[in-house]
Design a protein around this motif. Structure first.
Motif, PDB file in Angstrom:
ATOM      1  N   ARG A 108       7.359  -1.454   2.033  1.00 26.78           N
ATOM      2  CA  ARG A 108       6.323  -0.937   2.914  1.00 26.78           C
ATOM      3  C   ARG A 108       6.929  -0.023   3.985  1.00 26.78           C
ATOM      4  O   ARG A 108       6.345   1.000   4.352  1.00 26.78           O
ATOM      5  CB  ARG A 108       5.563  -2.094   3.563  1.00 26.78           C
ATOM      6  N   THR A 109       8.111  -0.384   4.480  1.00 31.66           N
ATOM      7  CA  THR A 109       8.779   0.489   5.449  1.00 31.66           C
ATOM      8  C   THR A 109       9.160   1.823   4.812  1.00 31.66           C
ATOM      9  O   THR A 109       9.002   2.884   5.422  1.00 31.66           O
ATOM     10  CB  THR A 109      10.028  -0.205   6.008  1.00 31.66           C
ATOM     11  N   GLN A 110       9.660   1.783   3.594  1.00 30.84           N
ATOM     12  CA  GLN A 110      10.011   3.014   2.881  1.00 30.84           C
ATOM     13  C   GLN A 110       8.785   3.879   2.645  1.00 30.84           C
ATOM     14  O   GLN A 110       8.832   5.103   2.810  1.00 30.84           O
ATOM     15  CB  GLN A 110      10.676   2.670   1.555  1.00 30.84           C
ATOM     16  N   ILE A 111       7.670   3.269   2.284  1.00 31.46           N
ATOM     17  CA  ILE A 111       6.428   4.017   2.086  1.00 31.46           C
ATOM     18  C   ILE A 111       5.982   4.652   3.394  1.00 31.46           C
ATOM     19  O   ILE A 111       5.599   5.828   3.438  1.00 31.46           O
ATOM     20  CB  ILE A 111       5.336   3.083   1.526  1.00 31.46           C
ATOM     21  N   ARG A 113       7.785   5.513   6.001  1.00 30.24           N
ATOM     22  CA  ARG A 113       8.671   6.619   6.366  1.00 30.24           C
ATOM     23  C   ARG A 113       8.414   7.848   5.504  1.00 30.24           C
ATOM     24  O   ARG A 113       8.416   8.978   5.995  1.00 30.24           O
ATOM     25  CB  ARG A 113      10.122   6.185   6.223  1.00 30.24           C
ATOM     26  N   SER A 114       8.213   7.626   4.214  1.00 35.08           N
ATOM     27  CA  SER A 114       7.995   8.764   3.312  1.00 35.08           C
ATOM     28  C   SER A 114       6.715   9.507   3.666  1.00 35.08           C
ATOM     29  O   SER A 114       6.669  10.735   3.622  1.00 35.08           O
ATOM     30  CB  SER A 114       7.935   8.274   1.862  1.00 35.08           C
ATOM     31  N   ILE A 115       5.675   8.777   4.030  1.00 32.73           N
ATOM     32  CA  ILE A 115       4.408   9.416   4.377  1.00 32.73           C
ATOM     33  C   ILE A 115       4.506  10.113   5.724  1.00 32.73           C
ATOM     34  O   ILE A 115       4.082  11.268   5.875  1.00 32.73           O
ATOM     35  CB  ILE A 115       3.273   8.379   4.390  1.00 32.73           C
ATOM     36  N   GLY A 116       5.068   9.435   6.720  1.00 28.91           N
ATOM     37  CA  GLY A 116       5.054   9.968   8.079  1.00 28.91           C
ATOM     38  C   GLY A 116       6.128  10.983   8.365  1.00 28.91           C
ATOM     39  O   GLY A 116       5.848  12.084   8.831  1.00 28.91           O
ATOM     40  N   GLU A 117       7.376  10.655   8.062  1.00 27.06           N
ATOM     41  CA  GLU A 117       8.475  11.529   8.446  1.00 27.06           C
ATOM     42  C   GLU A 117       8.619  12.718   7.506  1.00 27.06           C
ATOM     43  O   GLU A 117       8.949  13.818   7.941  1.00 27.06           O
ATOM     44  CB  GLU A 117       9.775  10.721   8.493  1.00 27.06           C
ATOM     45  N   ALA A 118       8.378  12.512   6.219  1.00 27.41           N
ATOM     46  CA  ALA A 118       8.505  13.610   5.256  1.00 27.41           C
ATOM     47  C   ALA A 118       7.195  14.362   5.066  1.00 27.41           C
ATOM     48  O   ALA A 118       7.164  15.334   4.312  1.00 27.41           O
ATOM     49  CB  ALA A 118       8.994  13.080   3.912  1.00 27.41           C
ATOM     50  N   ALA A 119       6.124  13.922   5.716  1.00 29.20           N
ATOM     51  CA  ALA A 119       4.819  14.577   5.625  1.00 29.20           C
ATOM     52  C   ALA A 119       4.356  14.698   4.173  1.00 29.20           C
ATOM     53  O   ALA A 119       3.834  15.724   3.747  1.00 29.20           O
ATOM     54  CB  ALA A 119       4.837  15.951   6.293  1.00 29.20           C
ATOM     55  N   VAL A 125       3.044   9.358  -2.527  1.00 30.55           N
ATOM     56  CA  VAL A 125       3.969   8.257  -2.252  1.00 30.55           C
ATOM     57  C   VAL A 125       3.525   6.988  -2.961  1.00 30.55           C
ATOM     58  O   VAL A 125       4.353   6.229  -3.481  1.00 30.55           O
ATOM     59  CB  VAL A 125       4.077   8.030  -0.736  1.00 30.55           C
ATOM     60  N   ALA A 126       2.225   6.741  -3.005  1.00 31.20           N
ATOM     61  CA  ALA A 126       1.709   5.549  -3.687  1.00 31.20           C
ATOM     62  C   ALA A 126       2.054   5.583  -5.167  1.00 31.20           C
ATOM     63  O   ALA A 126       2.460   4.557  -5.745  1.00 31.20           O
ATOM     64  CB  ALA A 126       0.201   5.453  -3.488  1.00 31.20           C
ATOM     65  N   ALA A 127       1.912   6.726  -5.803  1.00 27.31           N
ATOM     66  CA  ALA A 127       2.232   6.834  -7.226  1.00 27.31           C
ATOM     67  C   ALA A 127       3.721   6.612  -7.467  1.00 27.31           C
ATOM     68  O   ALA A 127       4.114   5.960  -8.449  1.00 27.31           O
ATOM     69  CB  ALA A 127       1.810   8.202  -7.748  1.00 27.31           C
ATOM     70  N   ALA A 128       4.575   7.147  -6.585  1.00 24.17           N
ATOM     71  CA  ALA A 128       6.019   6.969  -6.760  1.00 24.17           C
ATOM     72  C   ALA A 128       6.435   5.514  -6.573  1.00 24.17           C
ATOM     73  O   ALA A 128       7.372   5.043  -7.225  1.00 24.17           O
ATOM     74  CB  ALA A 128       6.770   7.863  -5.785  1.00 24.17           C
ATOM     75  N   ALA A 129       5.752   4.795  -5.676  1.00 26.95           N
ATOM     76  CA  ALA A 129       6.100   3.401  -5.403  1.00 26.95           C
ATOM     77  C   ALA A 129       5.386   2.426  -6.327  1.00 26.95           C
ATOM     78  O   ALA A 129       5.709   1.232  -6.330  1.00 26.95           O
ATOM     79  CB  ALA A 129       5.776   3.049  -3.953  1.00 26.95           C
ATOM     80  N   GLY A 130       4.404   2.923  -7.086  1.00 28.97           N
ATOM     81  CA  GLY A 130       3.676   2.045  -7.996  1.00 28.97           C
ATOM     82  C   GLY A 130       2.664   1.160  -7.310  1.00 28.97           C
ATOM     83  O   GLY A 130       2.404   0.041  -7.769  1.00 28.97           O
ATOM     84  N   VAL A 131       2.081   1.638  -6.205  1.00 33.98           N
ATOM     85  CA  VAL A 131       1.063   0.864  -5.497  1.00 33.98           C
ATOM     86  C   VAL A 131      -0.197   1.713  -5.379  1.00 33.98           C
ATOM     87  O   VAL A 131      -0.220   2.883  -5.756  1.00 33.98           O
ATOM     88  CB  VAL A 131       1.553   0.439  -4.091  1.00 33.98           C
ATOM     89  N   SER A 132      -1.258   1.126  -4.860  1.00 28.41           N
ATOM     90  CA  SER A 132      -2.519   1.832  -4.705  1.00 28.41           C
ATOM     91  C   SER A 132      -2.542   2.622  -3.408  1.00 28.41           C
ATOM     92  O   SER A 132      -1.706   2.421  -2.516  1.00 28.41           O
ATOM     93  CB  SER A 132      -3.689   0.844  -4.726  1.00 28.41           C
ATOM     94  N   TRP A 133      -3.528   3.545  -3.296  1.00 27.64           N
ATOM     95  CA  TRP A 133      -3.665   4.337  -2.069  1.00 27.64           C
ATOM     96  C   TRP A 133      -3.899   3.450  -0.852  1.00 27.64           C
ATOM     97  O   TRP A 133      -3.248   3.646   0.183  1.00 27.64           O
ATOM     98  CB  TRP A 133      -4.806   5.344  -2.222  1.00 27.64           C
ATOM     99  N   PRO A 134      -4.820   2.478  -0.901  1.00 24.02           N
ATOM    100  CA  PRO A 134      -5.017   1.624   0.286  1.00 24.02           C
ATOM    101  C   PRO A 134      -3.753   0.877   0.704  1.00 24.02           C
ATOM    102  O   PRO A 134      -3.484   0.725   1.898  1.00 24.02           O
ATOM    103  CB  PRO A 134      -6.130   0.661  -0.154  1.00 24.02           C
ATOM    104  N   THR A 135      -2.963   0.416  -0.283  1.00 24.60           N
ATOM    105  CA  THR A 135      -1.731  -0.290   0.061  1.00 24.60           C
ATOM    106  C   THR A 135      -0.740   0.641   0.753  1.00 24.60           C
ATOM    107  O   THR A 135      -0.121   0.275   1.760  1.00 24.60           O
ATOM    108  CB  THR A 135      -1.091  -0.885  -1.207  1.00 24.60           C
TER     109      THR A 135
END
Length: 436
Positions: A108-111, A113-119, A125-135
């Motif tokens: 969750r921390t990696q997700i 950071r990827s969304i916020g810092e890398a814009a 990011v959800a697809a790369a991590a294998g989770v849903s958009w809400p997660t």
């Protein structure tokens, strides 16, 4: 081998018992609890040894290489042995895998950071991590609320606006007619410190700025000494002595030079239309020199400047374009007093030359520029004395637009503000961690 594998996995409190590979290349990692604290009741914090049963959970974790890794956590359910505790039973949990979570904390921390810092967009990011958009979105919100700091007092405050979306036509409150809605956001930036973007609010009116300043602490409002803005009457009206008693308005010189360039363009277009009855074309000297007219005198090569000057002298009998160009350069000379550390006498001399030239020109566009400088002169003089600009605010505006483009727009303004402020303060957080 088990200890080395557990160390390689890196999930504190979990011990690897076995690793098997499936036919599709996925690796299944069987883990068990190795932290005695996991047997403590979440409510009363008393350790229990009364086993109720067992369970297997499959929390998602960060990826290792191309092939996915599937965690299987074999954990124990306990009875709470404290008769006074309202919780009858509980299941083992760790900091890296909290109760009722299907993702590890580090994922969750990696997700976040990827969304916020890398814009990056949430769905990417959800697809790369294998989770849903809400997660993924919930992970970013959790991470942002943890690391975003509260606004501290600043000495120099920058205010500027950015467009939040395309203009739209919507029905008014009564539904009787359509009205144009032009969405804007106003941003507040720390120009003297390292806090970056302090916040954003919807709109670009005086009330918008007033509401944000009112929401800050009294200490914040007392410590602001200068406010850098573009020549906006709405922003200037909001920065009053009642709200910011110690603040002085500073107008950004970039916007003043832009006004001068717009004045030169307006004169050129009007002269061209008066002479030919149409817009400029490639064969027209005025149009061919349009970029040279907007370039600073010191940045033009002597040959290029002579070409422009002689061409306009020969083809513009009225001389208005050259006059407008000189007025623009006189204003630039006045504003360069901040860079030259000129004293008040020199500033007055430069200001007199600018006003005198504009008065003798008797051109409506030039007169309007001189009137604007006269109206904003206290704020212009503040810039000449301090050299404060809104350049950093303009830089953050670029980052704001980048986040909006990646997200393809925002429907929720709270999500928009959080994403934008997180991305615009990533450098400041990195500097803090570096110095620590």
């Amino acid at each position: 081998m088990a200890d080395a594998t557990s160390l390689l996995l890196g999930l504190e409190g979990l011990e690897v018992r076995s690793v098997t590979r499936l036919g599709d290349g996925s690796r299944v990692v069987e883990v068990v609890t190795a932290d005695p604290a996991a047997a403590r009741c979440p409510d009363c914090k008393i350790t229990s040894d009364s086993v109720k049963g067992h369970a297997v959970t499959r929390p998602r974790d960060i990826r290792y290489g191309d092939d996915p890794i599937l965690l299987r956590w074999n954990k124990t359910r306990y009875y709470c042995q404290n008769s006074g505790c309202e919780r009858r039973s509980f299941t083992e949990s760790l900091q890296q895998v909290p109760p009722r979570r299907r993702t590890t904390t580090r994922l969750r921390t990696q997700i976040g950071r990827s969304i916020g810092e890398a814009a990056r967009s949430v769905i990417e990011v959800a697809a790369a991590a294998g989770v849903s958009w809400p997660t993924a979105h919930a992970a970013f919100v959790e991470h942002a609320e943890e690391v975003l700091a509260d606004v501290e007092p600043v000495r120099v405050l920058g205010i500027d606006e950015t467009r939040r979306g395309k203009p739209r036509w919507l029905r008014d409150k009564d539904g009787a007619r359509f009205v144009r809605v032009d969405p804007w956001d106003t941003g507040f930036v720390d120009l003297s410190g390292d806090q970056g973007l302090l916040g954003q609010v919807e709109g670009r009116t005086s009330a918008t700025v007033t509401d944000w300043l009112t929401a800050q602490t009294d200490e914040f409002r007392q410590q602001v000494t200068h406010v850098a803005i573009d020549p906006s009457a709405a922003y200037a009206a909001a920065v009053t002595a009642e709200l910011l008693p110690n603040a002085q308005v500073v107008v950004d010189h970039f916007h003043l030079i832009k006004l001068a360039n717009d004045m030169v363009t307006a004169v050129r277009r009007r002269v061209t239309f008066d002479a030919y009855g149409r817009r400029g074309r490639k064969q027209d000297p005025e149009w061919a020199n349009r970029h040279r007219l907007l370039t600073a005198r010191e940045k033009l090569a002597p040959k290029s400047f002579a070409k422009m000057w002689n061409s306009l002298i020969d083809n513009d009998p009225s001389g208005q374009i050259i006059i407008a160009y000189i007025a623009k350069e006189e204003l630039r000379q006045l504003l360069s007093a901040a860079r030259d550390n000129a004293d008040d006498t020199d500033i007055r001399d430069r200001l007199y030359r600018f006003y005198a030239w504009c008065a003798d020109a008797d051109i409506p566009e030039v007169t309007r520029l001189a009137t604007t400088i006269e109206t904003w002169w206290p704020a212009v003089l503040a810039f000449l004395h301090t050299g404060i600009t809104n350049a950093r605010t303009e830089g953050y505006n670029r980052l704001v637009k980048q986040v909006k483009r990646v997200a393809c727009g925002f429907r929720n303004t709270e999500n928009s503000r959080r994403r934008i402020r997180f991305h615009c303060t990533r450098t400041q957080r990195a500097n803090v961690h570096f110095h620590c």
